[in-house]
Design a protein around this motif. Structure first.
Motif, short mmCIF file in Angstrom:
data_model
loop_
_atom_site.label_atom_id
_atom_site.label_comp_id
_atom_site.label_asym_id
_atom_site.label_seq_id
_atom_site.Cartn_x
_atom_site.Cartn_y
_atom_site.Cartn_z
N MET A 1 78.00 16.02 23.15
CA MET A 1 77.57 16.16 21.76
C MET A 1 76.49 17.24 21.64
SD MET A 1 77.96 15.40 18.63
CE MET A 1 78.76 13.84 18.44
N THR A 2 75.61 17.25 22.60
CA THR A 2 74.55 18.27 22.61
C THR A 2 75.15 19.67 22.78
OG1 THR A 2 73.05 16.65 23.58
CG2 THR A 2 72.39 18.95 23.72
N SER A 3 76.18 19.79 23.60
CA SER A 3 76.80 21.11 23.79
C SER A 3 77.47 21.59 22.50
CB SER A 3 77.79 21.09 24.95
OG SER A 3 78.95 20.34 24.64
N VAL B 1 64.05 25.06 10.60
CA VAL B 1 63.69 26.42 10.24
C VAL B 1 64.34 27.35 11.25
CG1 VAL B 1 61.79 28.04 9.98
CG2 VAL B 1 61.50 25.66 9.28
N ARG B 2 65.12 28.26 10.76
CA ARG B 2 65.86 29.18 11.62
C ARG B 2 64.92 30.17 12.28
NH1 ARG B 2 71.29 31.55 10.50
NH2 ARG B 2 71.12 30.16 8.75
N VAL B 3 65.14 30.37 13.56
CA VAL B 3 64.47 31.44 14.27
C VAL B 3 65.06 32.72 13.70
CG1 VAL B 3 64.09 32.44 16.55
CG2 VAL B 3 64.35 29.98 16.31
N ARG B 4 64.29 33.80 13.65
CA ARG B 4 64.80 35.03 13.05
C ARG B 4 66.19 35.37 13.59
NH1 ARG B 4 65.03 39.36 16.31
NH2 ARG B 4 63.77 39.31 18.15
N LEU B 5 67.01 35.92 12.75
CA LEU B 5 68.34 36.31 13.19
C LEU B 5 68.24 37.38 14.27
CD1 LEU B 5 70.44 36.44 9.94
CD2 LEU B 5 70.63 34.82 11.81
N PHE B 6 69.06 37.24 15.23
CA PHE B 6 69.07 38.15 16.37
C PHE B 6 69.62 39.51 15.95
CE2 PHE B 6 71.09 39.92 20.17
CZ PHE B 6 70.01 39.89 21.02
N MET C 1 77.18 25.42 17.87
CA MET C 1 77.07 25.71 16.44
C MET C 1 75.80 26.50 16.13
SD MET C 1 78.68 22.10 15.02
CE MET C 1 77.57 22.03 13.69
N LEU C 2 74.71 26.12 16.72
CA LEU C 2 73.45 26.83 16.49
C LEU C 2 73.51 28.27 17.02
CD1 LEU C 2 70.84 24.07 17.33
CD2 LEU C 2 71.20 25.15 15.10
N VAL D 1 66.42 28.94 20.14
CA VAL D 1 67.46 28.33 19.32
C VAL D 1 67.79 26.92 19.79
CG1 VAL D 1 69.88 28.50 18.60
CG2 VAL D 1 68.45 30.55 18.63
N ILE D 2 68.00 26.74 21.08
CA ILE D 2 68.45 25.42 21.55
C ILE D 2 67.32 24.41 21.71
CG2 ILE D 2 70.52 26.40 22.58
CD1 ILE D 2 69.28 26.04 25.33
N THR D 3 66.09 24.86 21.66
CA THR D 3 64.97 23.93 21.77
C THR D 3 64.88 23.01 20.55
OG1 THR D 3 63.74 25.41 23.20
CG2 THR D 3 62.46 23.76 22.07
#
Length: 113
Positions: free
Chosen positions: A63-65, A7-12, A70-71, A35-37
């Motif tokens: 890979m995490t970076s 679920v996307r956090v609200r757009l900034f 992307m997120l 976002v990154i959590t």
């Protein structure tokens, strides 16, 4: 990999009310943290670390970076340029914040021309 039901956090929105009250850094730090959590490798790390904690030392890998990049690009509506694709950029929430603020300011300047 990010779960499909993410679920996307609200757009900034850099123009929202919080930003106009001079709390840009705190708002940006928390936006990045939210976002990154969602990245499985960072779920247990990010909530409790200081903004300047080295994420590589805390357990992040390449890979995490990529997932993070992307997120963040999707969330903030920017594309990280090649010059920003460095280990240093992804070292901490604070370093990510610096790059994203610069990109958002550039985007805002272009859109106001």
């Amino acid at each position: 990999m990010i779960e499909p039901d993410f679920v996307r956090v609200r757009l900034f929105d850099p123009n929202d009310e919080l930003m106009s009250k001079g709390r840009e850094a705190a708002v940006m730090t928390e936006e990045i943290r939210k976002v990154i959590t969602v990245i499985p490798k960072l779920q247990d790390i990010v909530p409790g670390v200081a903004a300047d904690t080295d994420l590589w030392d805390a357990g992040m890998d390449s890979m995490t970076s990529v997932q993070m990049m992307m997120l963040l690009e999707d969330h903030f509506g920017v594309e990280l340029p090649e010059r920003a694709l460095t280990r240093e950029t992804f070292a901490s929430i604070r370093s990510l914040e610096a790059v994203l603020v610069e990109l958002l300011n550039e985007k805002k300047a272009v859109s106001s021309d």
